[in-house]
Design an enzyme around this catalytic site. Sequence first.
Site, PDB file in Angstrom:
ATOM      1  N   ARG A 170       0.855  -1.203   0.000  1.00 57.15           N
ATOM      2  CA  ARG A 170       0.000   0.000   0.000  1.00 57.15           C
ATOM      3  C   ARG A 170       0.884   1.244   0.000  1.00 57.15           C
ATOM      4  O   ARG A 170       0.595   2.243  -0.650  1.00 57.15           O
ATOM      5  CB  ARG A 170      -0.971   0.007   1.191  1.00 57.15           C
ATOM      6  CG  ARG A 170      -1.718   1.333   1.320  1.00 57.15           C
ATOM      7  CD  ARG A 170      -2.941   1.318   2.228  1.00 57.15           C
ATOM      8  NE  ARG A 170      -2.840   0.471   3.384  1.00 57.15           N
ATOM      9  CZ  ARG A 170      -2.085   0.695   4.452  1.00 57.15           C
ATOM     10  NH1 ARG A 170      -1.330   1.784   4.538  1.00 57.15           N
ATOM     11  NH2 ARG A 170      -2.062  -0.156   5.465  1.00 57.15           N
TER      12      ARG A 170
ATOM     13  N   TYR B 245     -18.101  15.705 -15.378  1.00 54.58           N
ATOM     14  CA  TYR B 245     -18.415  14.278 -15.475  1.00 54.58           C
ATOM     15  C   TYR B 245     -19.394  13.936 -14.337  1.00 54.58           C
ATOM     16  O   TYR B 245     -19.211  14.366 -13.189  1.00 54.58           O
ATOM     17  CB  TYR B 245     -17.113  13.464 -15.367  1.00 54.58           C
ATOM     18  CG  TYR B 245     -17.353  12.029 -15.046  1.00 54.58           C
ATOM     19  CD1 TYR B 245     -18.109  11.233 -15.912  1.00 54.58           C
ATOM     20  CD2 TYR B 245     -16.870  11.442 -13.888  1.00 54.58           C
ATOM     21  CE1 TYR B 245     -18.369   9.900 -15.613  1.00 54.58           C
ATOM     22  CE2 TYR B 245     -17.109  10.110 -13.591  1.00 54.58           C
ATOM     23  CZ  TYR B 245     -17.863   9.350 -14.457  1.00 54.58           C
ATOM     24  OH  TYR B 245     -18.123   8.043 -14.153  1.00 54.58           O
TER      25      TYR B 245
ATOM     26  N   ASP C 229      -8.832  18.426 -14.489  1.00 53.35           N
ATOM     27  CA  ASP C 229      -9.066  17.049 -14.917  1.00 53.35           C
ATOM     28  C   ASP C 229      -8.705  16.980 -16.406  1.00 53.35           C
ATOM     29  O   ASP C 229      -9.402  17.546 -17.251  1.00 53.35           O
ATOM     30  CB  ASP C 229     -10.530  16.670 -14.672  1.00 53.35           C
ATOM     31  CG  ASP C 229     -10.822  15.212 -15.027  1.00 53.35           C
ATOM     32  OD1 ASP C 229     -10.142  14.668 -15.907  1.00 53.35           O
ATOM     33  OD2 ASP C 229     -11.760  14.643 -14.434  1.00 53.35           O
TER      34      ASP C 229
ATOM     35  N   LYS D 176      -9.106   5.883 -19.250  1.00 53.68           N
ATOM     36  CA  LYS D 176      -9.454   6.397 -20.565  1.00 53.68           C
ATOM     37  C   LYS D 176      -8.217   6.393 -21.486  1.00 53.68           C
ATOM     38  O   LYS D 176      -7.642   5.367 -21.695  1.00 53.68           O
ATOM     39  CB  LYS D 176     -10.081   7.785 -20.392  1.00 53.68           C
ATOM     40  CG  LYS D 176     -11.186   7.818 -19.297  1.00 53.68           C
ATOM     41  CD  LYS D 176     -12.364   6.972 -19.654  1.00 53.68           C
ATOM     42  CE  LYS D 176     -13.338   6.624 -18.539  1.00 53.68           C
ATOM     43  NZ  LYS D 176     -13.401   7.342 -17.323  1.00 53.68           N
TER      44      LYS D 176
END
Length: 380
Positions: free
Chosen positions: A49, A102, A175, A200
């Site tokens: 992690r 979005y 973004d 994406k």
Amino acid sequence: MSHGFDTLAIHAGQDPEARTGAVIPPIYQTSTYAQDAVGAPRQGYEYSRSGNPTRDALQECLAALEGGPVGLAFASGLAAEDTLLRALCKPGDHVVIPDDAYGGTYRLFAKVAERWGLAYTPAKVSDVDAVRAAIRPGATRIVWVETPTNPLLGIADIAALAAVAHDAGALLVVDNTFASPYLQQPIAHGADVVVHSTTKYVGGHSDVVGGALVVADRGLGEELRFHQNAMGAINGPFDAWLTLRGIKTLGVRMDRHCDNAERIATYLDGHAKVAQVIYPGLPSHPGHEVAAKQMRRFGGMISFRAAGGEEHAVEICNQAKLFVLAESLGGVESLIEHPGRMTHASAAGSPLEVPGDLVRLSVGIETVDDLLADLEQALG
Ligand SMILES: Cc1ncc(COP(=O)(O)O)c(C=O)c1O
């Protein structure tokens, strides 16, 4: 020595592995690492992690491509956004968000962060004065923009908004999912943090969900790295590896996405069955000049409004064959969707509701004549 974008995409963070010379960074599928003595982990690796070499390779590459000192990879774009918000903001703070963000980003603000005392105001990101007016002096911590926006492809002037945010003592978060770092590097225009859904274009093959932050200031980047570990929304080694494999071809893919989108936007523009084409590369787009100033090219996303209204828009989506009816975007295959009933359904009834006659295309890298033929039959 500085290198060009495509060289960085293939090599940054990806030196051959020290032990074997493996040219491709291995998938370090391990949760923990043997330590040589108590308190002496090897090269700082103690638990995956906190640190994993495959994720580190991806993070270094992302930072190089966006031109920031610190890159951080997450389980999804929304995990990156959530970590960023909770690291930067506290109850009572305020954020300006895009009025056509979005849908999932809007939902994070409206349905999650607001309950914890974070106020938000939607503003049109293509209108610098509207963003300035939405700022609450003393309370606004972040001006958050997408450019191009999803799904209306609005263009925000990054340099102008950086000045507006900084004047108010706020940070500018961009973004950059729709553009990808190949087409646009917001940090060079004054942004403080770049957000990606690497699901994406960055990943590019519709086979992995992921997110990223790239931070302009090293100190802030290290603070966010602390939160990445403290909150735990990391991506796994295999997902990091898939994303890194996709990144190697980002530049060549983006050029083909742009070639195909330019042809398709021109075809749709003026088509009798299409009321309006929204593509930043068309001179008729109100953000065309700003886009030309800050983007290398105009991207692979096109939205258009069906001449026959909402039912026609739905019919076009249902009739398309080569364009796959699916959410998401940025993969090598072309996708078509109805934002109002699919990706942006969570914004229904809100100020961010999208027009019912809107169709969104993610133009892939197939043979463009085949894509044009499919649209011609789907338009009816
Ligand atoms: C512009 C934009 N930002 C963020 C996200 C969220 O990313 P993810 O789906 O990887 O959580 C998406 C997803 O569609 C998006 O389009």
